[in-house]
Design a protein around this motif. Structure first.
Motif, short mmCIF file in Angstrom:
data_model
loop_
_atom_site.label_atom_id
_atom_site.label_comp_id
_atom_site.label_asym_id
_atom_site.label_seq_id
_atom_site.Cartn_x
_atom_site.Cartn_y
_atom_site.Cartn_z
N PHE A 59 -1.26 24.22 -18.89
CA PHE A 59 -0.31 23.35 -19.60
C PHE A 59 0.34 24.13 -20.74
CE2 PHE A 59 -3.08 20.21 -17.69
CZ PHE A 59 -2.20 19.21 -17.32
N ASN A 60 1.68 24.08 -20.84
CA ASN A 60 2.35 24.77 -21.94
C ASN A 60 2.15 24.02 -23.25
OD1 ASN A 60 3.34 26.66 -20.19
ND2 ASN A 60 5.13 25.39 -19.68
N LEU A 61 2.15 22.68 -23.13
CA LEU A 61 1.97 21.84 -24.32
C LEU A 61 0.70 21.02 -24.13
CD1 LEU A 61 5.56 20.41 -24.75
CD2 LEU A 61 4.40 21.98 -26.31
N PRO A 62 0.02 20.62 -25.21
CA PRO A 62 -1.16 19.78 -25.04
C PRO A 62 -0.80 18.48 -24.33
CG PRO A 62 -0.92 20.46 -27.34
CD PRO A 62 0.33 20.89 -26.63
N PRO A 63 -1.57 18.09 -23.31
CA PRO A 63 -1.27 16.83 -22.63
C PRO A 63 -1.41 15.64 -23.58
CG PRO A 63 -3.02 18.04 -21.49
CD PRO A 63 -2.72 18.79 -22.75
N GLN A 64 -0.57 14.64 -23.32
CA GLN A 64 -0.59 13.43 -24.15
C GLN A 64 -1.62 12.44 -23.63
OE1 GLN A 64 3.24 11.60 -24.42
NE2 GLN A 64 3.37 12.30 -26.52
N LEU A 65 -2.30 11.79 -24.55
CA LEU A 65 -3.30 10.80 -24.13
C LEU A 65 -2.96 9.42 -24.67
CD1 LEU A 65 -6.78 12.53 -24.67
CD2 LEU A 65 -5.46 12.35 -22.55
N GLU A 66 -3.17 8.42 -23.81
CA GLU A 66 -3.08 7.02 -24.26
C GLU A 66 -4.46 6.53 -24.68
OE1 GLU A 66 -1.41 4.53 -21.22
OE2 GLU A 66 0.43 5.70 -21.22
N THR A 67 -5.51 7.08 -24.02
CA THR A 67 -6.87 6.70 -24.41
C THR A 67 -7.78 7.92 -24.37
OG1 THR A 67 -7.76 6.18 -22.21
CG2 THR A 67 -6.55 4.41 -23.30
N LEU A 68 -8.66 7.96 -25.37
CA LEU A 68 -9.69 9.01 -25.43
C LEU A 68 -11.00 8.29 -25.70
CD1 LEU A 68 -10.71 11.98 -25.78
CD2 LEU A 68 -9.98 11.84 -28.16
N PHE A 69 -12.03 8.60 -24.91
CA PHE A 69 -13.31 7.90 -25.06
C PHE A 69 -14.41 8.94 -25.20
CE2 PHE A 69 -17.00 5.44 -24.23
CZ PHE A 69 -16.69 4.10 -24.36
N ARG A 92 -7.18 19.41 -30.90
CA ARG A 92 -6.45 20.67 -30.68
C ARG A 92 -5.91 20.72 -29.25
NH1 ARG A 92 -9.83 25.21 -30.18
NH2 ARG A 92 -11.03 24.43 -31.95
N TYR A 93 -6.67 20.18 -28.31
CA TYR A 93 -6.25 20.28 -26.90
C TYR A 93 -5.42 19.11 -26.41
CZ TYR A 93 -9.29 24.26 -26.58
OH TYR A 93 -9.85 25.49 -26.78
N PHE A 94 -5.58 17.96 -27.06
CA PHE A 94 -4.83 16.77 -26.59
C PHE A 94 -3.96 16.23 -27.71
CE2 PHE A 94 -8.73 16.64 -23.97
CZ PHE A 94 -8.16 16.65 -22.72
N ARG A 95 -2.79 15.72 -27.31
CA ARG A 95 -1.94 15.06 -28.30
C ARG A 95 -2.06 13.56 -28.08
NH1 ARG A 95 3.58 14.30 -29.27
NH2 ARG A 95 4.24 15.00 -27.23
N LEU A 96 -2.37 12.84 -29.14
CA LEU A 96 -2.54 11.40 -29.00
C LEU A 96 -1.20 10.69 -29.15
CD1 LEU A 96 -5.76 10.90 -31.18
CD2 LEU A 96 -5.61 11.00 -28.68
N GLU A 97 -0.93 9.76 -28.27
CA GLU A 97 0.29 8.96 -28.41
C GLU A 97 0.17 8.09 -29.65
OE1 GLU A 97 1.28 6.91 -24.89
OE2 GLU A 97 1.83 8.79 -23.91
N ASP A 98 1.28 7.57 -30.14
CA ASP A 98 1.27 6.78 -31.37
C ASP A 98 0.25 5.66 -31.37
OD1 ASP A 98 3.09 8.35 -32.43
OD2 ASP A 98 4.82 7.00 -32.17
N ARG A 99 0.21 4.95 -30.25
CA ARG A 99 -0.71 3.79 -30.20
C ARG A 99 -1.97 4.09 -29.39
NH1 ARG A 99 0.56 0.11 -27.40
NH2 ARG A 99 -0.83 -1.47 -28.25
N ALA A 100 -2.35 5.37 -29.37
CA ALA A 100 -3.50 5.75 -28.54
C ALA A 100 -4.77 5.04 -29.00
CB ALA A 100 -3.70 7.26 -28.60
N GLU A 101 -5.61 4.72 -28.02
CA GLU A 101 -6.91 4.12 -28.34
C GLU A 101 -7.95 5.25 -28.33
OE1 GLU A 101 -8.64 0.42 -26.16
OE2 GLU A 101 -9.57 2.17 -25.22
N VAL A 102 -8.64 5.42 -29.44
CA VAL A 102 -9.66 6.48 -29.53
C VAL A 102 -11.01 5.81 -29.81
CG1 VAL A 102 -10.36 8.63 -30.65
CG2 VAL A 102 -7.92 8.05 -30.46
N THR A 103 -11.88 5.85 -28.80
CA THR A 103 -13.17 5.16 -28.91
C THR A 103 -14.31 6.16 -29.06
OG1 THR A 103 -12.35 3.44 -27.40
CG2 THR A 103 -14.73 3.55 -27.72
N ILE A 104 -15.31 5.79 -29.83
CA ILE A 104 -16.55 6.57 -29.85
C ILE A 104 -17.72 5.61 -29.69
CG2 ILE A 104 -16.98 6.57 -32.38
CD1 ILE A 104 -17.69 9.63 -31.96
#
Ligand code: SF4
Length: 386
Positions: A59-69, A92-104
């Protein structure tokens, strides 16, 4: 012959990271975890970094994510500096979209105010907390390390920092009375979480619960009582303003888990870490379950993959249908056709007519879905169609 062409070009917009560390293995747990080996955390962080960088190198650019878990295990068992490091690697590896859901995923014990602040500062906006019960005896039987009071303290503070806090609860625990379960649900509601997941305890081969049951030391709760607990839960949570949107999941409006919906509707996703399964280009690939094997393979420059399920389009359509039925809006007929090329009405003609005769599923113009009665037999329905 139908093909996967429709989904082959569809790049994942979700990622799952498996962090395998836990303080101690709970009696019912069969996840890929290691207990009491915090010394391996620095090697794990390096390996996750390496694995993601190798997987995304084209990937040339970090892939965009809508959700990260970020799940586990207990990711929040990491020391504050390591937790920050893990999140820094991922961002560093993923770009989060504006309204991305990031769960832990987190456990109440050890989720200090310092760690809660780090999560908030690093963009985590959803915490799934392993509460399981508010009954101290049940917590002890499950092998959990926290007290009910710790849950109350953590949820009260966490809710001031993180907008979406979900509580995981378990019913059908040996020795658990209906009354104990009702108190647990009422206490959970009183904390006003935005989301609740309620799971029936399952006995998995290889766990200590499994062997205790075989020796007659643990008695499984009967099916009638389990159904009673489940039906009371659905009714009580709905009255409290939680909408059931999946067999085991309830949410306040707009607080549904977007990441889990990706699994239920068969969208692609990346996955990293021991035992984690990814679904890309119609193929599900699972990493080695043993954290040691996973580590050694990555450190030796090898793929961490253990096996792949390269399903035929028919097998995939059947699987999508079975998984998708857990999602209460149902399975859209057009989606299965788009994802696999199969017309679900023709493919499952005899199974669908038998299930409708039993009153377990119903058909609408656009979808098939479980009836309230069918929700009690979701596993049986899945067996019928796969
Ligand atoms: S805390 Fe969760 S992941 Fe860890 S052993 Fe217990 S059930 Fe398994």
């Amino acid at each position: 012959m139908p093909t996967y062409d429709v989904i082959k070009h569809h790049r994942p917009r979700s990622a799952y990271i498996h962090v395998p560390f836990c303080l101690k293995r709970c009696g019912y747990c069969d996840f890929s975890i290691i207990a009491g080996r915090d010394d391996l955390v620095p090697r794990f962080l390096k390996a996750i970094d390496l694995d993601i960088s190798r997987s995304l190198e084209h990937f040339n650019l970090p892939p965009q994510l809508e959700t990260l878990f970020i799940g586990g295990g207990t990711p929040t068992m990491l020391q504050p500096a390591d937790l920050e490091k893990l999140l820094t690697i991922l961002l560093r590896y993923f770009r989060l979209e504006d309204r991305a859901e990031v769960t832990i995923e987190a456990n109440p014990d050890g989720l200090s105010i310092e760690k809660q602040r780090i999560l908030c500062q690093m963009g985590v906006n959803r915490v799934s907390l392993g509460v399981q019960s508010f009954d101290p005896e049940i917590l002890e039987r499950l092998g959990r390390q926290h007290t009910p009071q710790q849950v109350v303290d953590v949820v009260e503070h966490l809710s001031t920092l993180i907008p979406n806090v979900s509580l995981d609860l378990i019913y059908g625990v040996p020795g658990q009375s209906i009354d104990s379960w009702k108190k647990t649900i009422r206490q959970a509601i009183s904390l006003q979480p935005t989301h609740l997941s309620t799971y029936a305890l399952t006995f998995e081969k290889g766990t200590s619960f499994w062997s205790q049951r075989s020796k007659g030391e643990l008695r499984q709760v009967g099916e009638t009582m389990e159904i009673e607990m489940y039906q009371w839960t659905v009714k009580t949570l709905e009255e409290a303003g939680y909408q059931q949107y999946e067999i085991s999941n309830f949410a306040k409006s707009g607080m549904e888990s977007r990441h889990n919906c990706v699994y239920w509707v068969g969208e692609p996703y990346w996955a990293f870490g021991p035992g984690a399964s990814r679904f890309i280009d119609g193929i599900r690939t699972t990493n080695h379950r043993s954290p040691f094997t996973w580590l050694k393979r990555i450190e030796s420059g090898l793929q961490p993959d253990d096996y792949s399920d390269d399903l035929t389009s028919e097998e995939r359509a059947r699987e999508l249908f079975a998984i998708g039925l857990r999602y209460l809006p149902g399975v859209e007929k057009s989606r299965i056709r788009k994802q696999t090329g199969h017309c679900i009405e023709s493919l499952l003609q005899s199974e669908l007519s038998a299930l409708m005769k039993k009153g377990w599923i119903e058909e609408t113009e656009q979808a098939f879905r479980l009836t309230p009665q069918g929700r009690l037999f979701a596993d049986e329905v899945a067996c019928e169609v796969i």
